[in-house]
Design an enzyme around this catalytic site. Structure first.
Site, PDB file in Angstrom:
ATOM      1  N   CYS B 111       0.817  -1.231   0.000  1.00 29.56           N
ATOM      2  CA  CYS B 111       0.000   0.000   0.000  1.00 29.56           C
ATOM      3  C   CYS B 111       0.847   1.276   0.000  1.00 29.56           C
ATOM      4  O   CYS B 111       0.328   2.361  -0.237  1.00 29.56           O
ATOM      5  CB  CYS B 111      -0.963  -0.005   1.179  1.00 29.56           C
ATOM      6  SG  CYS B 111      -2.151  -1.359   1.077  1.00 29.56           S
ATOM      7  N   HIS B 253      -3.196   7.101   2.284  1.00 29.12           N
ATOM      8  CA  HIS B 253      -3.567   5.822   1.678  1.00 29.12           C
ATOM      9  C   HIS B 253      -4.968   5.452   2.161  1.00 29.12           C
ATOM     10  O   HIS B 253      -5.252   5.491   3.358  1.00 29.12           O
ATOM     11  CB  HIS B 253      -2.552   4.749   2.057  1.00 29.12           C
ATOM     12  CG  HIS B 253      -3.074   3.371   1.812  1.00 29.12           C
ATOM     13  ND1 HIS B 253      -3.551   2.979   0.573  1.00 29.12           N
ATOM     14  CD2 HIS B 253      -3.244   2.310   2.638  1.00 29.12           C
ATOM     15  CE1 HIS B 253      -3.973   1.737   0.663  1.00 29.12           C
ATOM     16  NE2 HIS B 253      -3.804   1.307   1.894  1.00 29.12           N
ATOM     17  N   ASN B 283     -10.153  -0.119  -0.447  1.00 25.40           N
ATOM     18  CA  ASN B 283      -8.696  -0.003  -0.387  1.00 25.40           C
ATOM     19  C   ASN B 283      -8.124  -0.625  -1.654  1.00 25.40           C
ATOM     20  O   ASN B 283      -8.216  -1.831  -1.842  1.00 25.40           O
ATOM     21  CB  ASN B 283      -8.199  -0.729   0.872  1.00 25.40           C
ATOM     22  CG  ASN B 283      -6.680  -0.721   1.006  1.00 25.40           C
ATOM     23  OD1 ASN B 283      -5.955  -0.405   0.067  1.00 25.40           O
ATOM     24  ND2 ASN B 283      -6.201  -1.094   2.185  1.00 25.40           N
TER      25      ASN B 283
END
Lengths: 83, 332
Positions: B111, B253, B283
């Protein structure tokens, strides 16, 4: 001195009230955090706020969903005394 | 001083949308459970046969069109879900964009991948190795999620976002600020797909089927993510000569709404300075920051002149942050 009159406990009570809307009378040492609708992430959120306010490192990974307010207090107190 | 400047932006989401209600129909979960724990309402997922390279090409082509150029001399792709374990996916992305012959490589920091790729690309521009670099974050993350894992299935989605960087001078809007990066290998097991690598191939017996899927220790990740994203943002803001309150838009993020709120709280930033995109897409790992930037640029949530901080935490563990003043970019 009883836990409930300590400054750290007072601080925990304040945060639970202000950030999570949990009334002071529900915050007792034996209260299980999940029973006042604090899920496992909320526990970490509380610890992170305390960490910032008190300037200490709290081992959030030691907190479990079945923990009580007294467990949280103990963890914070150890961090405060160790700092 | 020579610096990398953002001159184009693109994003692409596969058409298939999975709502929380659709997940609740096949898993032990509910729209309310997912929303209160993650802030996510829907996510896009790839259809059968759709590859990460295809997502990357769509987003990359839009970034080129946004900048009005097809003259690129390098492609850097951040992904956790390459088309194959070997070779890298970036050369195929470059080929499909008509850039055969140009250097192209993958960066893997889960990520945090996009910030690692951005640091690499902007460093190569600043050093004079390249004049124009396409940086893409692309993920078909749903393909590594166990369909029966209600937490992961609720959180992750697919998509791609891209920025085109050109050489310019610091002080120009869109100049990529110093990027601060970090890692801690002691946290390898926190976010992982255990099987499929040398660790499995050198064992006498294959790993369990469950090890082929993505696994995350969510609660632990939450604490580390908030702490590292906050620290990284503070470092990047300081390196830019800003104070935390100077940040107009914090683009974290897009892991979880509660992580983003906690990071803003730690930085004493009001929540309305957060750019939120995860409610619509979940996500998307390495694609999340460029997708959030693309969406915010398109909707006016990001405006030219905004002081922007980017911050991320991901598998590895890895983390990073940077700053920039938002330039005028065309959304196509």
């Amino acid at each position: 001195m009883s836990i409930t009159t300590s400054p750290v406990f007072q601080r925990i009570t304040e945060i639970l009230d202000q950030k999570f809307g949990i009334a002071g009378e529900d915050v007792k040492p034996e209260t299980v955090l999940e029973d006042v609708e604090l899920d496992s992430l909320a526990l970490i959120e509380v610890a992170l706020v305390l960490q910032k306010q008190l300037g200490v490192q709290i081992r959030t990974e030691d907190l479990s969903g079945s923990a009580t307010i007294a467990d949280l207090y103990e963890l914070v107190n150890v961090a405060v005394e160790g700092s | 001083m020579r610096r990398a400047i953002i001159e184009g932006i693109g994003g692409w989401l596969p058409p298939r949308v999975v709502t929380n209600d659709e997940l609740a129909a096949r898993l032990d979960t509910s729209d309310e459970w997912i929303r209160t724990r993650t802030g996510i309402r829907a996510r896009h997922v790839v259809s059968d046969g759709m590859l990460t390279s295809q997502l990357a090409v769509q987003a990359g082509a839009k970034a080129l069109k946004s900048a009005g150029t097809d003259d690129v001399d390098m492609v850097v792709l951040a992904t956790t879900t390459p088309d194959r374990p070997c070779p890298a996916t970036a050369p195929e992305v470059a080929r499909q964009l008509g850039l055969t012959g140009r250097p192209a490589f993958d960066v893997m920091a889960v990520c945090t991948g996009f910030l690692y790729a951005l640091a690499t690309a902007s460093g190569l521009v600043a050093a004079g190795t390249a004049d124009r670099v396409l940086v893409v974050g692309a993920e078909a993350f749903s393909t590594i999620v166990d369909p029966g894992d209600r937490s992961a299935a609720a959180v992750f989605g697919d998509g791609a976002g891209a920025l085109l960087l050109r050489a310019g001078d610091d002080g120009e809007p869109g100049a990529v600020g110093p990027v601060t990066l970090g890692s801690d290998g002691a946290l390898t097991d926190l976010i992982t797909v255990r099987a499929g690598g040398v660790e499995e191939r050198t064992r006498p017996r294959p790993m369990d089927d469950a090890d082929r899927y993505f696994a995350m220790r969510g609660r632990e990740v939450f604490g580390h993510a908030v702490t590292r994203m906050t620290q990284a943002a503070l470092t990047a803001v300081d390196q830019a000569g800003w104070r935390p309150e100077d940040v107009d838009r914090l683009v974290g993020h897009q892991a979880n709404l509660r992580i983003l709120h906690a990071v803003a709280d730690q930085l004493d930033l009001p929540h309305d300075r957060l750019v939120i995109h995860l409610d619509q897409v979940g996500n998307t790992a390495a694609a999340s920051i460029p997708l959030a930037l693309w969406h915010a640029n398109a909707t006016g949530r990001l405006r030219p002149g905004d002081r922007v901080a980017l911050t991320a935490f991901g598998g590895g563990a890895t983390w990073g942050a940077t700053t920039l003043t938002w330039p005028a970019l065309t959304t196509v």
